[in-house]
Design a protein around this motif. Structure first.
Motif, PDB file in Angstrom:
ATOM      1  N   ARG A   1       2.228  -3.444 -12.541  1.00  0.00           N
ATOM      2  CA  ARG A   1       1.857  -2.438 -11.524  1.00  0.00           C
ATOM      3  C   ARG A   1       2.470  -2.791 -10.162  1.00  0.00           C
ATOM      4  O   ARG A   1       2.980  -1.922  -9.460  1.00  0.00           O
ATOM      5  N   ALA A   2       2.449  -4.090  -9.822  1.00  0.00           N
ATOM      6  CA  ALA A   2       3.024  -4.507  -8.532  1.00  0.00           C
ATOM      7  C   ALA A   2       4.528  -4.229  -8.510  1.00  0.00           C
ATOM      8  O   ALA A   2       5.068  -3.734  -7.515  1.00  0.00           O
ATOM      9  N   ALA A   3       5.201  -4.523  -9.628  1.00  0.00           N
ATOM     10  CA  ALA A   3       6.662  -4.318  -9.673  1.00  0.00           C
ATOM     11  C   ALA A   3       6.992  -2.824  -9.578  1.00  0.00           C
ATOM     12  O   ALA A   3       7.929  -2.436  -8.860  1.00  0.00           O
ATOM     13  N   ILE A   4       6.231  -1.996 -10.283  1.00  0.00           N
ATOM     14  CA  ILE A   4       6.476  -0.543 -10.196  1.00  0.00           C
ATOM     15  C   ILE A   4       6.225  -0.078  -8.757  1.00  0.00           C
ATOM     16  O   ILE A   4       6.970   0.749  -8.221  1.00  0.00           O
ATOM     17  N   GLY A   5       5.231  -0.676  -8.113  1.00  0.00           N
ATOM     18  CA  GLY A   5       4.953  -0.348  -6.711  1.00  0.00           C
ATOM     19  C   GLY A   5       6.157  -0.649  -5.819  1.00  0.00           C
ATOM     20  O   GLY A   5       6.516   0.150  -4.948  1.00  0.00           O
ATOM     21  N   PHE A   6       6.828  -1.777  -6.088  1.00  0.00           N
ATOM     22  CA  PHE A   6       8.032  -2.122  -5.308  1.00  0.00           C
ATOM     23  C   PHE A   6       9.120  -1.065  -5.514  1.00  0.00           C
ATOM     24  O   PHE A   6       9.768  -0.621  -4.579  1.00  0.00           O
ATOM     25  N   VAL A   7       9.335  -0.695  -6.793  1.00  0.00           N
ATOM     26  CA  VAL A   7      10.406   0.277  -7.089  1.00  0.00           C
ATOM     27  C   VAL A   7      10.091   1.607  -6.407  1.00  0.00           C
ATOM     28  O   VAL A   7      10.963   2.229  -5.784  1.00  0.00           O
ATOM     29  N   GLU A   8       8.833   2.027  -6.504  1.00  0.00           N
ATOM     30  CA  GLU A   8       8.461   3.321  -5.908  1.00  0.00           C
ATOM     31  C   GLU A   8       8.630   3.280  -4.388  1.00  0.00           C
ATOM     32  O   GLU A   8       9.045   4.278  -3.792  1.00  0.00           O
ATOM     33  N   ALA A   9       8.325   2.136  -3.785  1.00  0.00           N
ATOM     34  CA  ALA A   9       8.483   2.017  -2.326  1.00  0.00           C
ATOM     35  C   ALA A   9       9.956   2.196  -1.947  1.00  0.00           C
ATOM     36  O   ALA A   9      10.287   2.896  -0.994  1.00  0.00           O
ATOM     37  N   VAL A  10      10.850   1.599  -2.747  1.00  0.00           N
ATOM     38  CA  VAL A  10      12.283   1.731  -2.457  1.00  0.00           C
ATOM     39  C   VAL A  10      12.714   3.187  -2.639  1.00  0.00           C
ATOM     40  O   VAL A  10      13.464   3.733  -1.825  1.00  0.00           O
TER      41      VAL A  10
END
Ligand code: ADP
Ligand code: CDP
Length: 210
Positions: free
Chosen positions: A196-205
């Motif tokens: 979930r944290a990694a997907i959060g990073f991608v979505e932020a980018v």
């Protein structure tokens, strides 16, 4: 979209790379397998791991089918891979292949040690995954024991510390976070929380890029 995931042994980068690849419909390359396969060729043909010339020949002639060899997953192969991975000409021989994989449409997820720094310095998303050596050793120990390898936790922790030192201390593409990588410490995260944290990073980018 290119997603570059780097980090030390058993930090969870391969797990995250696979999950991100599935989530975004992208192909995934576990670049550690390339170095493991080069070491395997040397061992299969009775060359020493520090035979630089043989290692470079093996890297230049590496057949993609060798990456499917189940023997590459064993404990001693991680160690052997880190020996050949310190040879600059071995890394150079494998660079173009990795970049070619990353350039394929619609993008890719690559995990390794130098993806964000050397192989794909222009990747849209860079994640550097960490966890304490003790937690990584616990994970790798469970994984190896689950596959039937006879090994102790202490041996795995020693392996991890030695490999961290070799990978971080070498002169060619040492293990390091790119200046623009997002750090993800998974020590106290389970797999779902880390994903979930990694997907959060991608979505932020993606939001930043509009
Ligand atoms: N956040 C996590 N919490 C607990 N176990 C994890 C976590 N991430 C990965 N693992 C497990 O740890 C082991 C090593 O993970 P892996 O993704 O192969 O690491 P790496 O690719 O960094 O070497 C695997 O057995 C995996 O299922
Ligand atoms: N991009 C990469 C990937 C792996 N490697 C080397 O290959 C070894 C094995 O990598 P791996 O990713 O398969 O190992 P684990 O992190 O899964 O234990 C590492 O210890 C590094 O020395 C590298 O130098 N560069």
């Amino acid at each position: 979209m290119i997603i570059a995931i780097d980090g030390p042994a058993a930090s969870g980068k391969g797990t995250l790379a696979k999950r991100l690849a599935a989530h975004y419909g992208l192909p995934h390359l576990d670049t550690g397998l390339l170095y493991r396969a080069v070491a395997r060729v040397l061992m299969d043909f009775d060359h020493k791991l520090d035979d630089d010339a043989a290692a470079v020949r093996a890297a230049q002639a590496l057949e993609p089918s060798r990456l499917d060899d189940p023997r590459l997953r064993g404990r001693e192969m991680g160690e052997a891979a880190s020996v050949v991975a310190a040879i600059p000409a071995v890394r150079a021989a494998l660079t173009e292949w990795q970049r070619g994989f990353a350039r394929r449409a619609p993008g890719a997820v690559l995990d390794g040690r130098d993806i964000g720094t050397v192989i794909c310095p222009d990747a849209q998303v860079k994640i550097f995954v960490t966890a304490t050596a003790e937690e990584r050793a616990r994970r790798r120990f469970r994984e190896l024991a689950g596959r039937g390898e006879t090994v102790t936790y202490e041996t795995v922790l020693d392996d991890i510390r030695r490999r961290d030192a070799r990978d971080s201390g070498r002169s060619a593409a040492p293990l390091a976070a790119a200046a623009d990588a997002r750090l993800l410490d998974t020590t106290s995260l389970d797999i779902e929380q880390a994903v979930r944290a990694a997907i959060g990073f991608v979505e932020a980018v993606r939001r930043e890029e509009g």
